[in-house]
Scaffold this motif. Sequence first.
Motif, PDB file in Angstrom:
ATOM      1  N   SER A 276      15.072  45.234  15.833  1.00 34.54           N
ATOM      2  CA  SER A 276      14.730  46.636  16.076  1.00 34.54           C
ATOM      3  C   SER A 276      15.982  47.458  16.368  1.00 34.54           C
ATOM      4  CB  SER A 276      13.764  46.729  17.258  1.00 34.54           C
ATOM      5  OG  SER A 276      13.611  48.061  17.679  1.00 34.54           O
ATOM      6  N   LEU A 277      16.138  48.579  15.653  1.00 36.82           N
ATOM      7  CA  LEU A 277      17.269  49.467  15.909  1.00 36.82           C
ATOM      8  C   LEU A 277      17.203  50.049  17.315  1.00 36.82           C
ATOM      9  CD1 LEU A 277      17.532  51.408  12.522  1.00 36.82           C
ATOM     10  CD2 LEU A 277      19.034  49.599  13.368  1.00 36.82           C
ATOM     11  N   LEU A 280      19.382  48.713  20.234  1.00 38.53           N
ATOM     12  CA  LEU A 280      20.787  49.018  20.441  1.00 38.53           C
ATOM     13  C   LEU A 280      21.009  49.623  21.828  1.00 38.53           C
ATOM     14  CD1 LEU A 280      21.687  50.478  16.944  1.00 38.53           C
ATOM     15  CD2 LEU A 280      22.512  48.318  17.908  1.00 38.53           C
ATOM     16  N   TRP A 390      15.183  55.814  17.859  1.00 32.97           N
ATOM     17  CA  TRP A 390      15.328  56.027  16.418  1.00 32.97           C
ATOM     18  C   TRP A 390      16.756  56.456  16.066  1.00 32.97           C
ATOM     19  CZ3 TRP A 390      11.220  54.041  14.315  1.00 32.97           C
ATOM     20  CH2 TRP A 390      10.009  54.078  15.006  1.00 32.97           C
ATOM     21  N   ASP A 392      18.275  55.858  13.532  1.00 34.06           N
ATOM     22  CA  ASP A 392      18.308  56.198  12.099  1.00 34.06           C
ATOM     23  C   ASP A 392      17.418  57.388  11.782  1.00 34.06           C
ATOM     24  OD1 ASP A 392      15.835  55.054  12.490  1.00 34.06           O
ATOM     25  OD2 ASP A 392      15.887  53.858  10.650  1.00 34.06           O
ATOM     26  N   MET A 424      20.630  59.826  10.537  1.00 30.98           N
ATOM     27  CA  MET A 424      21.331  58.602  10.902  1.00 30.98           C
ATOM     28  C   MET A 424      22.508  58.906  11.821  1.00 30.98           C
ATOM     29  SD  MET A 424      21.330  55.253  10.319  1.00 30.98           S
ATOM     30  CE  MET A 424      20.527  55.010   8.720  1.00 30.98           C
ATOM     31  N   VAL A 430      25.835  56.320  18.905  1.00 29.98           N
ATOM     32  CA  VAL A 430      25.029  55.298  19.583  1.00 29.98           C
ATOM     33  C   VAL A 430      25.754  54.799  20.824  1.00 29.98           C
ATOM     34  CG1 VAL A 430      23.984  53.011  19.357  1.00 29.98           C
ATOM     35  CG2 VAL A 430      23.859  54.623  17.450  1.00 29.98           C
TER      36      VAL A 430
END
Length: 558
Positions: A276-277, A280, A390, A392, A424, A430
Amino acid sequence: MTTDDFAALQPKNAPRGSEAFEAKRAAILQAFQDKVPPEYRLPRDIIENAPLDVSGIPATCGILTADEIAITQDYDAFGLAAAIATRKLTALDVAVAFAKRAIVAHQLTCCLTQWFMDEAVAQAKQLDAYLAEHGKPIGPLHGVPVSIKDHIPIAGTASSMGCLSSIVLDKQDCQMVGILRRLGAVFYCKTNQPQTLMHLETDSLWGRTINPFNTHLSAGGSTGGEAALIAMKGSVLGVGTDIGGSIRGPAAFCGIYGFKPTSYTLPMQGFLTPPSLAELNVLCSTGPMCRSLRDMDLFMRGILAYQPHLLDPRLVPIPWTGLQTAPKKVLKIGIIENDGFVEPQPPVKRALAWARKLLTDSQNAGLVEVKPFRPFGAAEAWCKIRRMYWPDGGSGSRGAILSTGEPLHPLSEWIWKDAESSGMLTAADVSNMRGDRDDFRLAFARDWEEQDVDVVLGPAYVGPACAHDTAFTWTYTSLYNFVDYPGVVFPTPIVSQAGERYDSGYTPLSDACEQAKQLWEDTNFEGAPINLQLVARKYHDNELFGALAKLKGILELQ
C-alpha cells in the motif's frame, strides 16, 4: 449478491459497470452460489420481506438445529476452544454449525466473498482424529472456526484488494494464517471489504454488506464483512486490518469487540500485493474482532507465542502479558466529550455519560481517577492523513478499478478527492509529509503527557453505524492511526433510539460537525448499537489490556 434462486439482501445496490464487467461479476457470484446446498438457502420471501433488524433470523429460520444454534450463540472463542478440548463438542460439529450460520448470515447481510464448508469439514475431521489419537489439542485454537478478511491470503482460496482486477489465487498461507492454522484454527469463509479497502463502507463487486441491526445502515469498513458476520453469530473470531478505523469502525457499528494494535506488533507479511502506498507514512495494523476481551487476549497470546518477528524483522518483539498486565494502582482515565472537530451524535453522548457515571461511582474512587481529555489536533490530523493515504493522488486505485469496466463507488471517489488535484507526489513531498507527521506525533505525545492520563476513553465513531455511502468522518479512529496508538472498541448497553435529538445549546465545531448533525436528522438510526473506544500510548498495548482488565467489572465487559 443476487442470482436466479439465491440472494443476499441489498437495500441499496452498488453502481453497475460495463457489460463485460457485469458478466464476469455474475460468473463469480454464480460460482459462489453453486457451492450452497438448497437446504441452506433462505426462502425468497424472507429476503424480500426482511425486517429492519435481521440479527435474529438465523436462529429462527429453521436451517440450523437446536444444537447448532447453541454452538454458535452460547460460546466465545475461548469457551469454544475449551469445550472442544474437553470433548464436550467436536471440531466437526462446530465447523458445520458455523459454516451453516455463516451462509445464512450472508444471505441477510452480504458479508462473505467466499464460503468453503467442505474444506472446513475436512480440516475439522483431521483435528478430531488428532485429539482422539494424542489426547490433547493441537493448539489453543484447536477446532475454533476463524473467519478471514478477503485480502488476507489462505492457501487454495482467492484474495483481492476489493476490485475485480486485483483478484488472485493464493498458493500458500500468509504468515498470520499459517500461525493460526498451527494453533488449530479452522477456516471456512472469507469476508467482504470495500472497493479500494480504504473507506468505512463495505461495498464491492460481491455486494454491499449491511448492518444486522438496521439494514438501512452500514456495517462499516473496511472489515465490515467480518463485523457483520460476528454480530450475526456466524463467526466467533475474525481477522481484520486497520489503517484509519477499519477494525474499530465496523466493530463499533456492529456492536462487537475489536482491537487495533500498535503497528508491527502482529504479522502482516503477504497481506497486500502490491504494498500500500499509504504505508509510506501511515502504517496499517492487523488484529482480532470477536465477542469478548479474553478472545482478543487469546488471539494475541497465541500469535505472538510463535515469535513472528523471527521471520519478519519489521515486527517489534514485545512479550505479551495482555489481561494479566498489572494496571496502575489508580488508573487515570481521560474522557473525550468531543475532539474539538466533530460533536458526537446523541446516543454516543449517552454512552459516554453511562461510562462516566460508572467510573465516577464512589466505590471506584480508589481504582480509577477520571478527568476530561481533549485530543490534540484532531482536525489537523484528519487533513494530513487524508492526503497521506494517496501519494499518487488515487490514480493507482482508480486505474485498477476502471481497467475492467468496474464502476467507481461513491466513497471510493470521495476518499481520494482531497489528494486527486495534487496528483503524483515527488519523493521529497512524501519525505516532507513524514516530517510533518513526526512533528505532530511529538506534539501529540507532549500534550497527552501534560494532560496526565494513562488511557483515554471516547467515541469509536461520531455516531452509531452511518447510513449507506455517508461514512465521511473517521476522526475518532484515524487520529490514532496517525499517531500509531493502540485502541480497543467494546460494546455498551446503549442502543440508538427513535426521536433522539441534539442538545438545544448545540453549536457546530466545524463544517464536518454540521454535516454530522444533518446526517443524524436525515437518517433512522433506531436499533444501532453503540461502542466506545479505549486508547493507550504507542507500544503500550499490554498496558491497554491491563486497563481493560481493571475496567471489566466496572463497565461490565465480557
